[in-house]
Structures are given as C-alpha cells and as structure tokens.
Design a protein around this motif. Structure first.
Motif, PDB file in Angstrom:
ATOM      1  N   THR A  90      17.489   4.695  42.779  1.00  0.00           N
ATOM      2  CA  THR A  90      17.980   4.836  41.414  1.00  0.00           C
ATOM      3  C   THR A  90      18.920   6.039  41.333  1.00  0.00           C
ATOM      4  O   THR A  90      18.904   6.923  42.200  1.00  0.00           O
ATOM      5  CB  THR A  90      16.844   5.039  40.406  1.00  0.00           C
ATOM      6  OG1 THR A  90      16.232   6.318  40.639  1.00  0.00           O
ATOM      7  CG2 THR A  90      15.803   3.931  40.510  1.00  0.00           C
ATOM      8  N   ARG A  92      18.738   8.501  39.276  1.00  0.00           N
ATOM      9  CA  ARG A  92      17.942   9.737  39.159  1.00  0.00           C
ATOM     10  C   ARG A  92      17.464  10.201  40.530  1.00  0.00           C
ATOM     11  O   ARG A  92      17.502  11.404  40.838  1.00  0.00           O
ATOM     12  CB  ARG A  92      16.743   9.497  38.227  1.00  0.00           C
ATOM     13  CG  ARG A  92      15.896  10.754  38.001  1.00  0.00           C
ATOM     14  CD  ARG A  92      14.721  10.513  37.079  1.00  0.00           C
ATOM     15  NE  ARG A  92      15.146  10.282  35.706  1.00  0.00           N
ATOM     16  CZ  ARG A  92      15.154   9.106  35.101  1.00  0.00           C
ATOM     17  NH1 ARG A  92      14.767   8.023  35.767  1.00  0.00           N
ATOM     18  NH2 ARG A  92      15.540   8.998  33.853  1.00  0.00           N
ATOM     19  N   ASP A 131      18.243   5.112  35.386  1.00  0.00           N
ATOM     20  CA  ASP A 131      17.298   4.173  35.995  1.00  0.00           C
ATOM     21  C   ASP A 131      17.987   3.005  36.698  1.00  0.00           C
ATOM     22  O   ASP A 131      17.309   2.132  37.251  1.00  0.00           O
ATOM     23  CB  ASP A 131      16.333   3.643  34.924  1.00  0.00           C
ATOM     24  CG  ASP A 131      15.459   4.746  34.349  1.00  0.00           C
ATOM     25  OD1 ASP A 131      14.902   5.528  35.143  1.00  0.00           O
ATOM     26  OD2 ASP A 131      15.345   4.834  33.115  1.00  0.00           O
TER      27      ASP A 131
END
Length: 249
Positions: A90, A92, A131
């Motif tokens: 992802t 992040r 995400d």
C-alpha cells in the motif's frame, strides 16, 4: 549538509561512463545536473546514493567518505527519489519504508512514525491514496509517493533523479516548489532546462561522461552552450518578473 564528489570514474564493459567527475553542493543548496540522454547523470547520482561504487574517486558527506559509513548511517543523512520503482504494498507501507533508517533491529513502527507518514502524504497531496496499492497508481502518482517516502526519512540531503518525469505541469511546479522550501541540500538530475533555470542555485553540465560546464543558471544556460550540448538553437529571454526562460527555435 555538504556533498562532494572527487574524480568519479565508472566504466561498464570497456566503455567509460563517467570520466572523472568532481562536483560540490554546499549546505542547503539546490544543485542541478543536466545533459542529454546517456551523458552519465543517473550513473553519477547512483554513485552518490551508493547503488554503484565508482571504479575510482570518492563521494563525501560533510567530509566523511561515503563507503566508510554504514548504509543506515548514510540513509539518515540522504534520501533518494529515483526512477523505476515497483512495490506491491500500500501507499502507506511504501512511505513507512522511509522510517527504516531511524529504527533499531526488529523495532516496530509507532505512533510518531505514522504521524510523520501522514504528514508526508498530505504534503504531496496523496493522503487520499494511503490505502491504495502502489502498483495501481499512475507514474506521476507513484513519483509523488516516492517523494513522500523521502520526506518521511527526514534527512538533511535529498537526491532526485529527474523528479518531474511523468508529472503534469501543476505537479511539476508543486514538487519543485516543495523541494526548494525544504531547506535541505538537494542534488537533482533535471531533464527540463526551464525547470533547472527556475529552481537551481547551481548547475553542472555533463556530456559523454565529461563535465562540460558549471555555474549559476544565468552563467550556464546560454544559447551557445545549449547548442554545443544539445545541438538545438535556442533563445534566452526574461519574463515580466525578470525570470529567465529558454525558447527552443
């Protein structure tokens, strides 16, 4: 932080890619590396961020020879925005990788790390994508995520390899304005001469692995040098604010 290269030489299969390159970036200076494709820009940057070890010569960070330092130690001093990144993580998680140089072995990410990551994503306007899987993003979106990872690393120096590639004009300006305001040392390979003119404090010119010139944008980006390096005719003009622009004829 001051970054210096001394007489960097690199060859592949009997071909000399860099033929003794010495450059210097002073503390908090934005230094541009320009030159045509195949001139050695990316190879020089790879030597600086230690993906390549030069055949001869050395790189110094604040006077300390790069390869005398641990990888983690140099990663606390220098972050990189390179090309051709691929991750099946992802967004992040990719940006969290920038926190690794500050962690002990097996130390888990904590609330401070996540706060730094969220701030970095907001800075590059990618927080809404946190995400999403990195590999599903466009090239320009991926470039902004890699910049966020570098910001999360919180280093006094930043190495950029043609950072505005794949970016639309809005995000080219956003990225360069952001980098300029970071108040850190920056060395960047730059493809667009007008971007180099607008943002660099100093420019080094490479062609065929040889240093062909250096100085301020006004000193370097002349029609004569552009013709000699790129084989195109140009005109240098100033806009209503006195900023220089290069017109290709």
């Amino acid at each position: 932080m001051k970054i210096t290269t001394e007489d960097i030489q690199v060859g592949f299969h009997a071909r000399q890619i860099l033929k003794g390159i010495s450059i210097e970036s002073k503390d908090k200076e934005l230094v541009g590396i320009i030159g045509p494709n195949g001139s050695g820009k990316s190879t020089l940057l790879k030597c600086i961020y230690r993906i390549l070890k030069p055949d001869a010569g050395a790189v110094y960070l604040d006077g300390e020879e790069l390869h005398s330092m641990s990888v983690k130690s140099s990663a606390r001093k220098m972050a990189v925005v390179a090309q051709h990144n691929y991750y099946n993580f992802t967004v992040r998680e990719v940006v969290l990788m920038g926190r690794a140089p500050h962690k002990k072995a097996l130390e888990r990410d904590n609330a401070k790390d996540y706060r730094i990551v969220e701030e970095a994503l907001k800075t590059v306007q990618m927080d809404a994508f946190a995400d999403r899987t990195f590999s599903t993003l466009s090239g320009g979106e991926q470039q902004r995520v890699i910049l966020a990872r570098a910001l999360a690393q919180q280093t006094p120096a930043l190495i950029l390899d043609e950072p505005t590639n794949h970016l639309d004009i809005t995000h080219q300006i956003m990225l360069m304005e952001l980098v300029k305001k970071l108040n850190v040392t920056v060395i960047s390979a730059i493809h667009d001469l007008n971007i180099a003119a607008a943002y660099c404090d100093k420019i080094y010119v490479l062609k065929d692995g040889v240093l062909e010139g250096y100085g301020t944008p006004q000193e370097v980006l002349t029609p004569e040098l552009i013709k000699r390096i790129y084989q195109v005719d140009s005109e240098v003009v100033n806009d209503s604010r006195g900023k220089m622009h290069i017109l290709f004829l």
